[in-house]
Every structure is written in structure tokens, then in C-alpha cells.
Design a protein around this motif. Structure first.
Motif, PDB file in Angstrom:
ATOM      1  N   SER A 337       1.062  -0.946  -0.078  1.00 31.84           N
ATOM      2  CA  SER A 337      -0.125  -0.398  -0.060  1.00 31.84           C
ATOM      3  C   SER A 337       0.722   1.071   0.217  1.00 31.84           C
ATOM      4  N   GLN A 338       0.628   2.168  -0.570  1.00 30.88           N
ATOM      5  CA  GLN A 338       1.786   3.207  -0.801  1.00 30.88           C
ATOM      6  C   GLN A 338       0.808   4.603   0.489  1.00 30.88           C
ATOM      7  N   THR A 342      -5.786   2.512   3.215  1.00 26.24           N
ATOM      8  CA  THR A 342      -6.305   1.191   2.482  1.00 26.24           C
ATOM      9  C   THR A 342      -7.045   0.751   3.192  1.00 26.24           C
ATOM     10  N   GLU A 478      -9.097   5.860 -14.971  1.00 23.82           N
ATOM     11  CA  GLU A 478      -8.953   6.830 -13.853  1.00 23.82           C
ATOM     12  C   GLU A 478      -8.720   7.646 -14.606  1.00 23.82           C
TER      13      GLU A 478
HETATM   14  O1  M6R Z   1      -2.172   3.599  -1.495  1.00 21.44           O
HETATM   15  P1  M6R Z   1      -2.943   2.244  -1.851  1.00 21.44           P
HETATM   16  O2  M6R Z   1      -1.181   1.724  -2.371  1.00 21.44           O
HETATM   17  O3  M6R Z   1      -2.671   1.357  -0.443  1.00 21.44           O
HETATM   18  O4  M6R Z   1      -4.061   2.435  -2.801  1.00 21.44           O
HETATM   19  C1  M6R Z   1      -4.339   1.538  -3.452  1.00 21.44           C
HETATM   20  C2  M6R Z   1      -5.732   2.128  -4.247  1.00 21.44           C
HETATM   21  O5  M6R Z   1      -6.462   3.316  -4.179  1.00 21.44           O
HETATM   22  C3  M6R Z   1      -5.032   2.656  -5.071  1.00 21.44           C
HETATM   23  O6  M6R Z   1      -3.348   2.165  -5.970  1.00 21.44           O
HETATM   24  C4  M6R Z   1      -5.292   3.258  -6.439  1.00 21.44           C
HETATM   25  O7  M6R Z   1      -6.091   2.279  -7.323  1.00 21.44           O
HETATM   26  C5  M6R Z   1      -4.748   4.492  -7.437  1.00 21.44           C
HETATM   27  N1  M6R Z   1      -5.775   5.721  -7.778  1.00 21.44           N
HETATM   28  C6  M6R Z   1      -4.392   3.899  -8.433  1.00 21.44           C
HETATM   29  O8  M6R Z   1      -3.147   4.613  -9.672  1.00 21.44           O
END
Ligand code: M6R
Length: 588
Positions: A337-338, A342, A478
Motif C-alpha cells: 500500500s502506498q 487503505t 481513472e
Molecule cells: O494507498 P494504496 O496503495 O493502498 O492505494 C490503493 C489504491 O487505492 C490505489 O492504488 C488506486 O488504485 C490508485 N488511484 C491507482 O492509480
């Protein structure tokens, strides 16, 4: 999913709050608002639209304390009434909130039956009315009593004109940090909001509440009321990382930071090697994540499989309700997760933990919720990612999952140390190769010019680059609002080929590997239906330098990120803030 901010100090709160909101706008941008205290009263400026629009329409004010909010609508559409801040019947207790109050209907019904008048459709508005209800001369006591009634998730900040020397805050399952300044303090949902002001932060934990004054910060336990000591941490992010620095959009800037994302993720190599030693004994390996991060997880799975180690990659919204039943103390979960915030990913990890799994997280944001519930963390160190569409963070995730998969395979005796060193050597050369792709931006833009009016796109790839096409297609969906299908190339003939006709763009990933001939055949199948094939290969329409096939996902996604970016801009869309989306999805 909404951003909240707060300021208390000697400077002008409204100015600071609007600046903070602009840096939080990636969390939600359908409406915004601020509230500050002036001459014993609450002044509110809020409304539908972007932060700058609300700022332009707001009255100039002078105040040293205030709170602010940028919204991603959940309960009630974007409107003036539904924008935060919200107040009680007497326009006194004023709050901003991020999260979802699951029991708001019951609470609202009770409050209405007691005579409270509501002016919005939001779940949030119950909070100021609860404070009003419980108030008997002590703001803090009423705030705590109110927050204890809430079910669901919240990061909340409240002010009271009768006690203008404090902001009260509380959190459960929604992020909240306190920025520590000199004779001033800040609150925010995320670090970029406070980066220009201070690098010293306190990260609140679930069930913490805080009394924030200009010279002091007191943290207490919501359940017991006992004082808690929370460590002050220093953030090593630079303010420049959270600014556009001359780029037209954050997304473009972040694509140009992809070479650095590789270098930064590689800094975690030693830690990852240690973690691999710990987890290699677990027989079941699951990568769990959402969206773009889930594609990084898939790449991890493909690499492990290549070395004869079975694993699964499951999206968190499915994992938490299904795969989790197969989890036991022989399982290791690698959550990617970035944001580390999430909701589905966090819930999956919590469920897996209950069943005895060992948890490792691959995360960008240090101190985020996910890092605090994991047994080990692999940081990607990609720096703040502001654009809603994830780009450089994905590159960082790819490097980290590649390393963890390699080191697990090494520990299990599936590959040799020499082979690992070879791949590490190649990884060190990746930033320069990404640089070559970025130099071709003009060529990529020219292809975008040919394609941007198309209303359907196909992306095809195989094996390790099946996740690449999923990511390429997600990106264009997106930020360009066009329909895009990503398929494992060998699956096209089982149905989707029927959709191909003259001019339909098919973006085909053709790395120089043992499946190249099979991929060529799939490309011929598309060409035979008069589709417009855009070849991504060493010599194709979108050129990629030669690379070991194992590392190809890290390079082959770069032109697809640029292609999606340019198509979005050519279609007149702001790629940084696509409709209906928010950067950090903290609700289920
Ligand atoms: O913060 P996270 O990596 O957990 O977020 C997961 C997804 O919500 C995120 O990668 C989303 O799909 C992006 N908007 C894609 O560009």
C-alpha cells in the motif's frame, strides 16, 4: 477520502488553513471549508468546489485558531450544506471529520427527537449535536463523551468559541497527525499538509484524543482518560517533494521521479533480506492490496512462481471475506500500500492476524496505520505521492516486491547468491533506463495525439507483464474516463477478440523473453482484425531499453504511465484530480 486540518498559534489561521487544504486536496476535492474563531464567535467559509474556489469566495478573517476540511462525498452529495465544518443548533461547537460514522442514523434520530435541528445529509453532523447535548460546562468532557458514542471510523477536530485556546482532536481508523511548531501547532490528515511548517510530528493512534494548544499538546486515552506519551518523530520528506516544481501536473512530476523511486526502494535491500530470512519458513504466501498496489503484488506472485514457490495475489476487498478463511499460522501476508491507510487492506491484515498469520507490509508512508499493525515493514521511500493516479509509488512497490521474492527464493535454496547479485546489479541500472524512456516523452505524446479520441482501449501482455497491462488500463480508465480492457494476451481469443475492429487501439507488451513468439502471434491476431496495435518493445512504437525479463514490469509500465497522462491532458481532464476518486480510500 477527505482531509482535515487545524491551526493554533500567533499567525493568521484562515490563510494557513487554506494553504494546508491545498496540500491535502488530493484526498478529496468536491467541496471544502474552514472555520475559525473571531471575537468570541465561529466564522465559517465553505462550499462546493475546489479549495481555491472556496478561498476566493470566503471573507478575509483574522484569527489565531481554526479547523478546515476538503471533502470526498460519502453521505450526501457535494453541496454547501454538506460541506464541512458542521456546527450544532447554536453555531457554537464546530467540527471537521474524516471517516464514516456507521451508527449516525440512530444517533440522528435520537438527537432529532430531542429537538436538535440538522442542516445537512452528512453522517458527520451528529458530532457537534452530540457535543451540544453532553455539554455541561466542560468542552473536553462533552467531546470525549460524544466521540465514545461513535461507531465506525473517524479523525475529528473540534473548536468552541468559549474555549478559544484549544483544538480537540480524536482518531479511530482514520489518519491524524499533529505538527509541532514553535508557539504554534498544526493538525492534519497527512504529512504534505504541514511540510512547509514543521518536520516534527506526533502520529495519533486509534482511540487517542488530544488537546492542542499553541504551546502544548496533551494526548489522552479515549477510554480511560489517562495521559499518554507519544513520541515526536521527524519527517525526512522535503517540501519540494510536495510541490509541482514547474511541472504542469503532479502526475507528470511523479512519473519523472520514477528513476528515483527505484533508487529509493533499493535502499531497503538489507532490511528486506532480513525480513526474507524470517518469513521464508511460511509455506503460504499471499500478496494483498488494492488497485495499483495489487498489481505490484501480482508481480511478486509471478516472480515467486518463476522460482517454483507458490503464492497468491488477492485484492483486499475479496481477501477479507473469502481467502482469509484459508489463512492460518503457516501463512505470511505481504500487504502492499502506498498510503498505508487503505481500509480494505487494513481490514484484510487484521482478519489474517486474528488467524495467526505473519504480516509484512510494503508501504510508502512511514508511520501509517498499516505499518503499526504489521510484524515487519518494507518502506519504499518514494516520497509524497500527490496525484490520485499512482505512478512512482508503483515503481517503488515493484522494486520492493521483486527484492522480497528474490530473497525468499534465495532463503529457500531455489536460486543462488550469484544470480541474486546479477539481478541486483541490473536493478541498479534501471533508473538510467527509465531515464531513456522519459527522454522519448515527445514520441509518446505523438501517439497519444493519435489515440486520445478513441473510446475503447485494449491492453495485452503475458505472465509478469499481465499486471503491467492491468496497471496501464487502470491508469487510462481513472484519468481519461475511457473504457479499457486488460487481458492476458492468450485469453483474447476466448471472447474479447469479438470486440476488435478497425482502429481499436491494442497496446501490446512485447518484452524480449521466451514468450515473445507467442506474444507475436497474439499481436498478429489483433492486426488481422484491423486493430491499431501499439507495440511496446525494444524496437516498437513505444520503445523500452533491453532488460532482464524479470525486471521488465519496472520498465514497461513507464511508457504506459506517460501515455495515460497525455491522453488525459489531451481530453481536457485534470489528471491529478479525476472525478469520483480520492487518493486514499479509507472507507470500505
Ligand atoms: O494507498 P494504496 O496503495 O493502498 O492505494 C490503493 C489504491 O487505492 C490505489 O492504488 C488506486 O488504485 C490508485 N488511484 C491507482 O492509480
Amino acid at each position: 477520502m477527505c482531509g482535515i486540518a487545524g491551526y493554533i498559534g500567533n499567525r493568521n489561521a484562515p490563510e494557513i488553513l487554506f494553504d494546508m487544504l491545498r496540500r491535502l486536496e488530493y484526498r478529496g476535492y468536491d467541496s471544502a471549508g474552514i472555520a475559525y474563531l473571531s471575537k468570541g464567535k465561529v466564522v465559517i467559509s465553505k462550499g462546493k468546489g475546489r479549495v481555491d474556489e472556496v478561498r476566493r469566495n470566503s471573507k478575509n478573517g483574522d484569527s489565531s485558531i481554526g479547523i478546515a476540511h476538503t471533502r470526498w462525498a460519502t453521505h450526501g452529495g457535494p453541496s454547501h450544506e454538506n460541506s464541512h465544518p458542521h456546527t450544532d443548533c447554536n453555531f457554537r461547537f464546530t467540527i471537521v471529520h474524516n471517516g464514516i460514522i456507521e451508527n449516525y442514523k440512530d444517533l440522528k434520530q435520537e438527537l432529532v427527537s430531542e429537538g436538535h435541528r440538522f442542516s445537512s445529509e452528512t453522517d458527520t453532523e451528529v458530532i457537534p449535536h452530540l457535543i451540544e447535548k453532553f455539554y455541561s460546562g466542560n468542552f473536553e468532557k462533552a467531546f470525549v463523551e460524544s466521540v465514545k458514542k461513535l461507531r465506525g471510523s473517524f479523525a475529528v477536530a473540534a473548536i468552541d468559541p468559549e474555549e478559544p485556546e484549544k483544538i480537540l482532536v480524536a482518531r479511530k481508523e482514520s489518519p491524524l497527525i499533529i505538527g509541532i511548531g514553535k508557539n504554534e501547532n498544526f493538525i492534519a490528515s497527512d504529512t504534505p499538509a504541514i511540510l512547509p511548517e514543521t518536520k516534527k510530528i506526533i502520529i495519533l493512534d486509534d482511540f487517542d484524543y488530544g488537546i492542542i494548544g499553541k504551546d502544548d499538546v496533551v494526548i489522552k486515552d479515549l477510554q480511560t482518560g489517562d495521559r499518554i506519551k507519544r513520541e515526536i518523530q521527524t519527517i525526512d520528506w522535503d517540501i519540494k517533494q510536495a510541490e509541482k516544481e514547474g511541472y504542469e501536473h503532479f502526475m507528470l512530476k511523479e512519473i519523472y521521479e520514477e528513476p528515483d523511486a527505484v533508487k529509493n526502494a533499493l535502499k531497503g535491500s538489507n532490511e528486506i533480506r532480513e525480513i526474507a530470512k524470517r518469513i521464508s519458513k511460511y509455506q503460504k504466501v499471499y500478496f494483498v492490496a488494492c488497485g495499483t498496489a495489487s498489481y505490484a503484488g501480482m508481480v511478486g506472485k509471478y516472480i515467486l512462481e518463476r522460482f517454483g514457490i507458490s503464492s497468491e495475489a488477492v485484492v483486499a476487498s475479496e481477501f477479507r471475506y473469502s481467502t482469509v478463511n484459508a489463512i492460518d499460522n503457516n501463512s505470511v501476508i505481504i500487504a502492499v500500500s502506498q498510503s498505508g491507510e487503505t481500509a480494505d487492506t487494513i481490514a484484510s491484515v487484521k482478519e489474517a492476524k486474528k488467524r495467526g498469520a505473519h504480516i509484512i507490509s510494503v508501504v510508502n508512508v512511514v508511520g501509517s496505520s498499516l505499518t503499526r499493525i504489521s510484524d515487519g515493514n518494507i518502506y519504499t521511500y518514494s516520497g509524497p505521492e500527490i496525484a490520485v493516479a499512482s505512478t512512482k509509488a508503483y515503481i517503488g512497490q515493484l522494486v520492493s516486491v521483486t527484492l522480497i521474492a528474490l530473497f525468499i527464493a534465495l532463503e529457500r535454496g531455489k536460486i543462488t547468491g550469484d544470480y541474486v547479485n546479477e539481478i541486483l546489479h541490473d536493478l541498479n541500472g534501471i533508473p538510467e533506463k527509465i531515464g531513456h524512456i522519459l527522454k522519448n516523452e515527445n514520441e509518446i505524446r505523438k501517439i497519444a495525439e493519435k489515440l486520445f479520441k478513441k473510446d475503447i482501449f485494449f491492453y495485452i501482455g503475458r505472465r509478469l507483464n499481465y499486471p503491467t497491462v492491468l496497471e496501464g488500463a487502470l491508469k487510462i480508465k481513472e484519468i481519461s474516463y475511457v473504457h479499457a480492457e486488460a487481458y492476458p494476451a492468450g485469453e483474447m481469443k476466448h471472447g474479447p477478440l469479438a470486440l476488435l475492429e478497425e482502429g481499436v487501439p491494442v497496446i501490446a507488451i512485447l518484452p524480449n523473453d521466451d514468450l515473445a513468439e507467442k506474444m507475436e502471434s497474439n499481436i498478429q491476431e489483433a492486426k488481422a482484425r484491423n486493430a491499431t496495435v501499439i507495440l511496446v518493445s525494444e524496437t516498437g512504437d513505444l520503445k523500452v531499453p533491453p532488460v532482464d525479463p524479470l525486471l521488465s514490469p519496472i520498465l514497461y509500465i513507464v511508457p504506459l504511465h506517460l501515455l495515460a497522462y497525455h491522453i488525459s491532458v489531451l481530453r481536457g481532464i485534470d489528471p491529478d484530480k479525476p472525478r469520483n476518486l480520492a487518493k486514499s480510500v479509507t472507507v470500505e
